[in-house]
Design an enzyme around this catalytic site. Sequence first.
Site, PDB file in Angstrom:
ATOM      1  N   GLU A 147     -56.159  20.265   2.833  1.00  0.00           N
ATOM      2  CA  GLU A 147     -55.536  18.938   2.865  1.00  0.00           C
ATOM      3  C   GLU A 147     -56.637  17.884   3.029  1.00  0.00           C
ATOM      4  O   GLU A 147     -57.821  18.164   2.953  1.00  0.00           O
ATOM      5  CB  GLU A 147     -54.534  18.842   4.021  1.00  0.00           C
ATOM      6  CG  GLU A 147     -55.164  19.026   5.394  1.00  0.00           C
ATOM      7  CD  GLU A 147     -54.162  18.928   6.537  1.00  0.00           C
ATOM      8  OE1 GLU A 147     -52.963  18.700   6.274  1.00  0.00           O
ATOM      9  OE2 GLU A 147     -54.581  19.064   7.703  1.00  0.00           O
ATOM     10  N   ASP A 207     -57.600  11.374  11.692  1.00  0.00           N
ATOM     11  CA  ASP A 207     -57.557  11.169  10.234  1.00  0.00           C
ATOM     12  C   ASP A 207     -58.283   9.885   9.827  1.00  0.00           C
ATOM     13  O   ASP A 207     -57.874   9.175   8.904  1.00  0.00           O
ATOM     14  CB  ASP A 207     -56.107  11.111   9.736  1.00  0.00           C
ATOM     15  CG  ASP A 207     -55.261  12.275  10.224  1.00  0.00           C
ATOM     16  OD1 ASP A 207     -55.808  13.390  10.336  1.00  0.00           O
ATOM     17  OD2 ASP A 207     -54.058  12.080  10.499  1.00  0.00           O
TER      18      ASP A 207
END
Length: 358
Positions: free
Chosen positions: A258, A65
């Site tokens: 997302e 991420d």
Amino acid sequence: MRFTSNGCKATIQNSKFVTFISEFLEETALGAAPKAAPKNNLINFAAPKKQAFNPYLPSWEYIPDGEPYVFDGRVYVYGSHDKFNGHAFCLNDYVCWSAPVDDLGNWTYEGVTLKRTDDPANPKDDCCLYAPDVTVGPDGRYYLYYVLDRENFVSVAVCDTPAGKYDFLGYVHYEDGTLLGKKEGDEPQFDPGVITIGKETFLYTGFCGHGDKSRHGCMLTVLGEDMLTVKYHKQDEFMIPGAIYSEGTGFEGHAFFEAPSIRERNGIYYLIYSSEVMHELCYSMSTSPYGPFTYGGVIISNTDLGIDSYKPADVPAAYGANNHGSMVEILGDWYIFYHRHTNGINHSRHGCVEKLSP
């Protein structure tokens, strides 16, 4: 040779001594009388640059991420923190790594920036720290936005330096104190991506699970100068639609899943996200941080679907699953940071980076 304080770098302090040793060995081999050793005159010199390769961090480190930023001549990467062969995502505390902009093979561990228990909502340490993002506020300080895995609101921590110890600041809330994500009609908050423009901070959030009609897409919230108070938020406004609501929008087949991340380049805002395909990072574009955003294309995938040179194109040989990352400009070139899955499981993800073509 001596080791620096972090215990993982070595520098040779006396280059004159190195020269003496090499000359001594050469002259001895030729039968000449060796020279006297030089006096102690310590001279530091930079270690040679290392070749950069993926994964760009040590193999024992799992920082998925990744949100990369350049501050004061160094690239800093903020991300969640997986555990080796962990049973779930993001089991560790937040840490930060950095590298000189001109030496991307030389990464330094900056230490823990935020512990799981630093958030008052996690006193029992039973919540994980999901994917974060960082922005520089109007006051010049660094603000870390994140969501705990069992909560639907956005937490904020702050630090005076890019990679120091972040102190918990508060939760994103409406003017009446109600937390964003807790007001009737609010959708749950997830995966914050932030950019500060002037005295306002634009916060993009959202998660759209497959088949979940209650989640509509990527949301926008604008915060005031205190970095916490909501100035603008429309419950029925979505920057990128989820798959169920994507028909006729131009996002079909690559709708929002997302991982929103926002970047600006030459007056164009790029909203990067993980699509319904999961293993790919896509981008959308707008001339305003308020949108509307139009679909731009796929930036990268963490699997090898579509490649047919050594296998059928529709059969992956490389394991792929979710993806999350963003772009950064380094010395005039743009790079995409993302992650790939290792050890044959979902929950041990290595950070990777690729240079983007113009």
